[in-house]
Motif scaffolding. Structure first.
Motif: not given
Ligand SMILES: [Fe+2]
Length: 167
Positions: A47, A59, A66
């Motif tokens: 990311h 991104h 995550y």
């Molecule tokens: Fe971030």
């Protein structure tokens, strides 16, 4: 005054799963925790470091992934505790326990990141799947339920990432 051993010892656990089975399941869940944490960190790394024309898509996608992985480590660790064992929580332990490799030291190109994450989610799915026999043998339904939920997420995420690599 002499200490009473029965008071100083930790209370024993009587949930209908033998000590041996609790130990086996907790050990397996520790491997799942290490894999999940390692994949979490790699996904957050990507990311931060993704570049190229797919920046916005990846991104944002990696952030969702995550965040999901970060939220997943807690119930895995707490299931280990409920089984009467200590949850690993150090980089040294995670490195020793994980089947997922550490993040590459140099950020790969965007599509290589996707490929690394596909392999990571597949590896965590294999770890989770390998724990079912021990959980089933002990009628450990809470662990089996947790494993089922984790498998669904890892298999779906692997599919979504894999789709980015297809024409
Ligand atoms: Fe971030």
């Amino acid at each position: 005054m002499a200490k009473s051993p029965s008071k100083s010892a930790a209370p024993s656990i009587h949930i209908g799963i033998s000590d041996k089975d609790r130990a086996t399941i907790a050990q397996g869940l520790s491997r799942l925790l290490a894999d999940t944490y390692t994949l979490y960190l790699t996904t957050h790394n990507f990311h931060w470091n993704v570049t190229g024309p797919m920046f916005n898509t990846l991104h944002t996608m990696f952030m969702g992934q995550y965040t999901e992985l970060w939220n997943a480590v807690d119930p895995i660790a707490e299931r280990i505790r409920a089984l009467g064992h200590v949850a690993p929580g150090s980089y040294a332990e995670f490195t020793a326990l994980a089947s997922v490799p550490d993040a590459p030291s140099k950020p790969p190109k965007a599509l290589e990141m996707v490929r690394v994450l596909v392999e990571g989610h597949e590896a965590v799915a294999r770890t989770a799947r390998s724990l079912f026999p021990a959980a089933d043998k002990a009628s450990d339904e809470p662990t089996a339920d947790l494993l089922t939920q984790r498998l669904a997420v890892h298999e779906q995420t692997a599919w979504m990432l894999r789709s980015l690599l297809e024409e």
